[in-house]
Design a protein around this motif. Sequence first.
Motif, PDB file in Angstrom:
ATOM      1  N   LEU A   8      28.252 -10.984   0.759  1.00  0.00           N
ATOM      2  CA  LEU A   8      28.804 -10.351   1.416  1.00  0.00           C
ATOM      3  C   LEU A   8      28.067 -10.238   3.044  1.00  0.00           C
ATOM      4  O   LEU A   8      28.691 -10.443   3.859  1.00  0.00           O
ATOM      5  CB  LEU A   8      28.709  -8.968   1.191  1.00  0.00           C
ATOM      6  N   GLU A   9      26.651 -10.532   2.904  1.00  0.00           N
ATOM      7  CA  GLU A   9      25.904 -10.530   4.155  1.00  0.00           C
ATOM      8  C   GLU A   9      26.188 -11.908   5.160  1.00  0.00           C
ATOM      9  O   GLU A   9      26.019 -11.924   6.198  1.00  0.00           O
ATOM     10  CB  GLU A   9      24.437 -10.421   3.869  1.00  0.00           C
ATOM     11  N   GLU A  10      26.666 -12.823   4.588  1.00  0.00           N
ATOM     12  CA  GLU A  10      27.017 -13.951   4.975  1.00  0.00           C
ATOM     13  C   GLU A  10      28.395 -14.068   5.835  1.00  0.00           C
ATOM     14  O   GLU A  10      28.616 -15.049   6.385  1.00  0.00           O
ATOM     15  CB  GLU A  10      27.100 -15.373   4.200  1.00  0.00           C
ATOM     16  N   TYR A  11      29.194 -12.900   5.629  1.00  0.00           N
ATOM     17  CA  TYR A  11      30.586 -12.989   6.236  1.00  0.00           C
ATOM     18  C   TYR A  11      30.351 -12.003   7.718  1.00  0.00           C
ATOM     19  O   TYR A  11      29.300 -11.312   7.791  1.00  0.00           O
ATOM     20  CB  TYR A  11      31.327 -12.059   5.327  1.00  0.00           C
ATOM     21  N   PRO A  12      31.319 -12.243   8.488  1.00  0.00           N
ATOM     22  CA  PRO A  12      31.373 -11.693   9.749  1.00  0.00           C
ATOM     23  C   PRO A  12      31.329 -10.087   9.710  1.00  0.00           C
ATOM     24  O   PRO A  12      31.540  -9.431   8.583  1.00  0.00           O
ATOM     25  CB  PRO A  12      32.432 -12.098  10.400  1.00  0.00           C
ATOM     26  N   GLU A  13      31.005  -9.346  10.717  1.00  0.00           N
ATOM     27  CA  GLU A  13      31.030  -7.799  10.664  1.00  0.00           C
ATOM     28  C   GLU A  13      32.421  -7.237  10.503  1.00  0.00           C
ATOM     29  O   GLU A  13      32.402  -6.173  10.002  1.00  0.00           O
ATOM     30  CB  GLU A  13      30.518  -7.419  11.841  1.00  0.00           C
ATOM     31  N   ILE A  20      38.223 -11.223   2.429  1.00  0.00           N
ATOM     32  CA  ILE A  20      38.369 -10.527   1.218  1.00  0.00           C
ATOM     33  C   ILE A  20      38.666 -11.105  -0.016  1.00  0.00           C
ATOM     34  O   ILE A  20      38.212 -10.917  -1.066  1.00  0.00           O
ATOM     35  CB  ILE A  20      38.927  -8.893   1.164  1.00  0.00           C
ATOM     36  N   LYS A  21      39.874 -11.817   0.227  1.00  0.00           N
ATOM     37  CA  LYS A  21      40.306 -12.895  -0.926  1.00  0.00           C
ATOM     38  C   LYS A  21      39.198 -13.717  -1.466  1.00  0.00           C
ATOM     39  O   LYS A  21      38.967 -13.817  -2.699  1.00  0.00           O
ATOM     40  CB  LYS A  21      41.570 -13.456  -0.346  1.00  0.00           C
ATOM     41  N   GLU A  22      38.559 -14.338  -0.603  1.00  0.00           N
ATOM     42  CA  GLU A  22      37.544 -15.083  -0.918  1.00  0.00           C
ATOM     43  C   GLU A  22      36.400 -14.442  -1.674  1.00  0.00           C
ATOM     44  O   GLU A  22      36.030 -15.100  -2.391  1.00  0.00           O
ATOM     45  CB  GLU A  22      36.890 -15.798   0.432  1.00  0.00           C
ATOM     46  N   PHE A  23      35.946 -13.495  -1.093  1.00  0.00           N
ATOM     47  CA  PHE A  23      34.917 -12.663  -1.738  1.00  0.00           C
ATOM     48  C   PHE A  23      34.962 -12.192  -3.082  1.00  0.00           C
ATOM     49  O   PHE A  23      34.162 -12.169  -3.809  1.00  0.00           O
ATOM     50  CB  PHE A  23      34.212 -11.614  -0.769  1.00  0.00           C
ATOM     51  N   LEU A  24      36.316 -11.525  -3.241  1.00  0.00           N
ATOM     52  CA  LEU A  24      36.618 -10.627  -4.578  1.00  0.00           C
ATOM     53  C   LEU A  24      37.197 -11.957  -5.636  1.00  0.00           C
ATOM     54  O   LEU A  24      37.360 -11.398  -6.914  1.00  0.00           O
ATOM     55  CB  LEU A  24      37.572  -9.680  -4.484  1.00  0.00           C
ATOM     56  N   GLY A  25      37.689 -12.939  -5.096  1.00  0.00           N
ATOM     57  CA  GLY A  25      38.373 -13.995  -6.087  1.00  0.00           C
ATOM     58  C   GLY A  25      39.804 -13.512  -6.313  1.00  0.00           C
ATOM     59  O   GLY A  25      40.102 -13.639  -7.445  1.00  0.00           O
ATOM     60  N   ILE A  26      40.484 -12.981  -5.548  1.00  0.00           N
ATOM     61  CA  ILE A  26      41.619 -12.308  -5.828  1.00  0.00           C
ATOM     62  C   ILE A  26      42.791 -13.209  -4.746  1.00  0.00           C
ATOM     63  O   ILE A  26      42.411 -13.930  -3.959  1.00  0.00           O
ATOM     64  CB  ILE A  26      41.687 -10.897  -5.410  1.00  0.00           C
TER      65      ILE A  26
END
Length: 63
Positions: A8-13, A20-26
Amino acid sequence: MSEPKKSLEEYPEVLSADHIKEFLGIGRDQSYNLLKSGKFHVVQVGRRVFVDKEIFKKWLQGA
């Protein structure tokens, strides 16, 4: 071969539905439904919806 998941730290502020789709895999619809669920404050610009990363992180941690 799939790429390793970003932290999550690698994503923008400010996170978009696609982040969110990419991070959660949804799916994309699921990420928009989550953002529009009222579980956290979001900002809508036209058809795009954004959430502050720290607010999302607190929600993710159950705070």
